[in-house]
Design a protein around this motif. Structure first.
Motif, mmCIF file in Angstrom:
data_model
loop_
_atom_site.group_PDB
_atom_site.id
_atom_site.type_symbol
_atom_site.label_atom_id
_atom_site.label_comp_id
_atom_site.label_asym_id
_atom_site.label_seq_id
_atom_site.Cartn_x
_atom_site.Cartn_y
_atom_site.Cartn_z
ATOM 1 N N VAL A 135 0.837 -1.208 0.000
ATOM 2 C CA VAL A 135 0.000 0.000 0.000
ATOM 3 C C VAL A 135 0.873 1.260 0.000
ATOM 4 C CG1 VAL A 135 -0.396 -0.100 2.512
ATOM 5 C CG2 VAL A 135 -1.986 1.143 1.093
ATOM 6 N N ALA A 136 0.638 2.090 -1.012
ATOM 7 C CA ALA A 136 1.366 3.364 -1.141
ATOM 8 C C ALA A 136 0.705 4.432 -0.275
ATOM 9 C CB ALA A 136 1.340 3.819 -2.598
ATOM 10 N N TRP A 137 1.462 5.456 0.059
ATOM 11 C CA TRP A 137 0.937 6.644 0.747
ATOM 12 C C TRP A 137 1.125 7.825 -0.184
ATOM 13 C CZ3 TRP A 137 -1.989 8.183 4.637
ATOM 14 C CH2 TRP A 137 -1.842 9.477 5.173
ATOM 15 N N PHE A 163 5.687 5.835 -2.307
ATOM 16 C CA PHE A 163 5.088 7.157 -2.096
ATOM 17 C C PHE A 163 4.679 7.747 -3.433
ATOM 18 C CE2 PHE A 163 8.052 6.653 1.508
ATOM 19 C CZ PHE A 163 7.105 6.623 2.524
ATOM 20 N N LYS A 164 3.418 8.211 -3.459
ATOM 21 C CA LYS A 164 2.933 8.906 -4.659
ATOM 22 C C LYS A 164 2.891 10.389 -4.340
ATOM 23 C CE LYS A 164 -1.664 8.959 -6.639
ATOM 24 N NZ LYS A 164 -2.694 8.189 -7.346
ATOM 25 N N LEU A 165 3.442 11.183 -5.249
ATOM 26 C CA LEU A 165 3.491 12.635 -5.034
ATOM 27 C C LEU A 165 2.504 13.308 -5.969
ATOM 28 C CD1 LEU A 165 6.025 11.674 -3.605
ATOM 29 C CD2 LEU A 165 7.324 13.419 -4.780
ATOM 30 N N SER A 314 -8.076 -8.331 -3.833
ATOM 31 C CA SER A 314 -7.444 -9.571 -3.364
ATOM 32 C C SER A 314 -7.750 -10.748 -4.286
ATOM 33 C CB SER A 314 -7.860 -9.889 -1.922
ATOM 34 O OG SER A 314 -9.147 -10.477 -1.889
ATOM 35 N N THR A 315 -8.716 -10.576 -5.195
ATOM 36 C CA THR A 315 -9.064 -11.671 -6.131
ATOM 37 C C THR A 315 -8.388 -11.479 -7.500
ATOM 38 O OG1 THR A 315 -11.027 -10.612 -7.136
ATOM 39 C CG2 THR A 315 -11.361 -11.777 -5.049
ATOM 40 N N ILE A 316 -7.603 -10.417 -7.639
ATOM 41 C CA ILE A 316 -6.946 -10.106 -8.930
ATOM 42 C C ILE A 316 -5.478 -10.534 -8.829
ATOM 43 C CG2 ILE A 316 -6.228 -8.183 -10.433
ATOM 44 C CD1 ILE A 316 -8.944 -6.827 -9.619
ATOM 45 N N PRO A 317 -4.990 -11.332 -9.818
ATOM 46 C CA PRO A 317 -3.681 -11.975 -9.630
ATOM 47 C C PRO A 317 -2.514 -11.037 -9.344
ATOM 48 C CG PRO A 317 -4.804 -12.873 -11.555
ATOM 49 C CD PRO A 317 -5.654 -11.759 -11.042
ATOM 50 N N LYS A 318 -2.396 -9.910 -10.115
ATOM 51 C CA LYS A 318 -1.132 -9.187 -9.998
ATOM 52 C C LYS A 318 -1.324 -7.672 -9.982
ATOM 53 C CE LYS A 318 3.450 -9.297 -11.999
ATOM 54 N NZ LYS A 318 4.138 -9.385 -13.258
ATOM 55 N N PHE A 319 -0.706 -7.023 -9.000
ATOM 56 C CA PHE A 319 -0.666 -5.555 -8.964
ATOM 57 C C PHE A 319 0.787 -5.118 -9.073
ATOM 58 C CE2 PHE A 319 -4.909 -6.184 -7.360
ATOM 59 C CZ PHE A 319 -5.593 -5.139 -7.951
ATOM 60 N N GLU A 320 1.189 -4.864 -10.297
ATOM 61 C CA GLU A 320 2.557 -4.427 -10.594
ATOM 62 C C GLU A 320 2.970 -3.240 -9.719
ATOM 63 O OE1 GLU A 320 3.309 -5.824 -13.994
ATOM 64 O OE2 GLU A 320 5.313 -5.759 -13.067
ATOM 65 N N PHE A 321 2.012 -2.317 -9.479
ATOM 66 C CA PHE A 321 2.309 -1.070 -8.758
ATOM 67 C C PHE A 321 1.756 -1.088 -7.327
ATOM 68 C CE2 PHE A 321 2.265 -0.283 -13.269
ATOM 69 C CZ PHE A 321 3.464 0.394 -13.452
ATOM 70 N N PHE A 326 -4.843 3.697 1.215
ATOM 71 C CA PHE A 326 -4.420 4.305 2.480
ATOM 72 C C PHE A 326 -5.531 5.132 3.124
ATOM 73 C CE2 PHE A 326 -3.564 7.430 -0.828
ATOM 74 C CZ PHE A 326 -4.170 8.558 -0.297
ATOM 75 N N GLY A 327 -6.681 5.251 2.426
ATOM 76 C CA GLY A 327 -7.741 6.177 2.844
ATOM 77 C C GLY A 327 -7.968 6.279 4.346
#
Ligand code: MUC
Ligand code: MG
Length: 371
Positions: A135-137, A163-165, A314-321, A326-327
């Protein structure tokens, strides 16, 4: 068991600090809750979030509520929620657009069905592949030294290492310097991405992405306006750094066109944008088919909305990013009795029944407009 009623609540929740995007600074985040009740009084709850009224997208909180109350609720009352996909197909024949409204209604039916069966909602979407996801912030305080402090603290707590800016507001060249300073401060321990939220034209984007790529940024989200798919194609061709479609990717049909024209080479998934959980799985399938990387996106939902996204992702195979779920960490107040857990740079996928969150009715009443 058939659906007896649909209720929609608009809720404004304060955030722990201002969150600055290109078009709006969030100090209070508006979420929309839907409750679907069956004839025996069993309930399903869901949430979508919106950013900055009408400034981020067309789906304003007020329009979401009015369009559910007026056009969608009459189409689902009297139907069996277990047929949520069939029902949403019928809704789509009668209600154009309104993806956020459709998403929150579909998710509420899913919650109701899963609760009735005493299973987590992810069981209705093929089963869980991930127990947790990165999980990104988003660093968006609007101040470089505060952002660096926030990033360091987060790394220290093992909370986030992506971190996403947000760099769409203000002078693009100064914003590039801001990114490079953050990379200098924490870039050896963290992955840094940027979100321009449509703020640049192609010339500015070409100049700035060159510098960002050189500086080690690992993804650039929606640099150009949502309508400029041709420009996004040229940027995707030109740079090695991945270009992500967010605001330009709404419907399933958008996802196919973006894939076909390479108007980006990665997708930010968001259940609200795509009009529901079922549609989101279809968008993810287009990405898988074309070899695009996925990002588990957010509109900054509170705990319930985040649980919905987390369960589906959680049911999707791959999250490259990874994800950016963080909500709940940005909210001062919560509308559920239980909280989302974060551990070791990841979000823990909540278990059921349903989405696994218990609504705090007192809080809902307290923060709802007009209640
Ligand atoms: C967006 O454009 O991605 C997601 C994270 C964040 O800070 O803003 C949102 C919206
Ligand atoms: Mg974005």
């Amino acid at each position: 068991m058939k659906i007896r009623s649909v209720d929609v609540y608009i809720i404004d929740l304060p955030t722990i600090r201002p969150h600055q995007l290109a078009m709006h600074t969030i100090v209070e985040q508006t979420i929309i809750l839907a409750r679907v009740m069956d004839e025996e009084g069993a309930e399903g709850w869901a949430e979508v979030a919106t950013i900055g009224g009408a400034s981020y997208g067309e789906g304003t909180p007020e329009a979401i509520k009015v369009n559910i109350d007026t056009y969608i609720a009459p189409l689902i009352i009297g139907k069996k929620p277990v047929h949520y996909d069939k029902i949403m197909h019928e809704v789509s024949l009668n209600v154009r657009g309104n993806n956020f409204a459709k998403a929150v209604v579909e998710s509420a039916m899913v919650d109701l069905v899963a609760r009735r069966r005493n299973i987590p909602a992810y069981e209705l979407f093929g089963g869980q592949i991930h127990k947790s996801l990165p999980v990104a912030w988003t660093l968006a305080s609007g101040d470089t030294s505060k952002d660096i402090e926030e990033a360091k603290e987060s790394l220290h707590q093992k909370r986030h290492n992506i971190f996403k800016l947000k760099i769409g507001k203000g002078n693009p060249y100064k914003n590039v310097e801001h990114v490079l300073k953050i990379i200098e401060a924490v870039g050896d321990q963290a992955r840094i991405t940027v979100d321009v939220n449509q703020a640049w034209d192609e010339t500015t984007a070409t100049y700035c992405i060159e510098a960002l790529q050189e500086g080690g940024v690992s993804m650039v989200e929606q640099p150009l306006p949502a309508w400029d798919n041709e420009g996004m194609s040229r940027l995707t061709d030109r740079f090695k750094v991945p270009i992500m479609a967010d605001e330009s990717l709404n419907s399933l049909q958008d996802s196919f066109q973006i894939a076909k024209h390479r108007a980006g080479n990665s997708f930010a998934l968001k259940i609200c944008k795509h009009g529901g959980m079922t549609q989101t799985k279809k968008v993810a399938a287009i990405a898988e088919g074309v070899g695009f990387g996925l990002y588990g996106g957010t509109m900054i939902e509170s705990s319930l909305g985040t649980a919905i996204c987390a369960q589906l992702y959680s049911t999707i195979p791959k999250f490259e990013f990874g994800t950016e779920l963080f909500g709940p960490l940005l909210f001062k107040e919560n509308i559920t009795l239980n909280e989302i857990k974060y551990e070791n740079y990841e979000i823990i996928i909540p278990d059921g029944p349903g989405f696994g969150m218990e609504i705090d009715m007192e809080k809902v009443k307290h923060f709802s407009r007009g209640l």
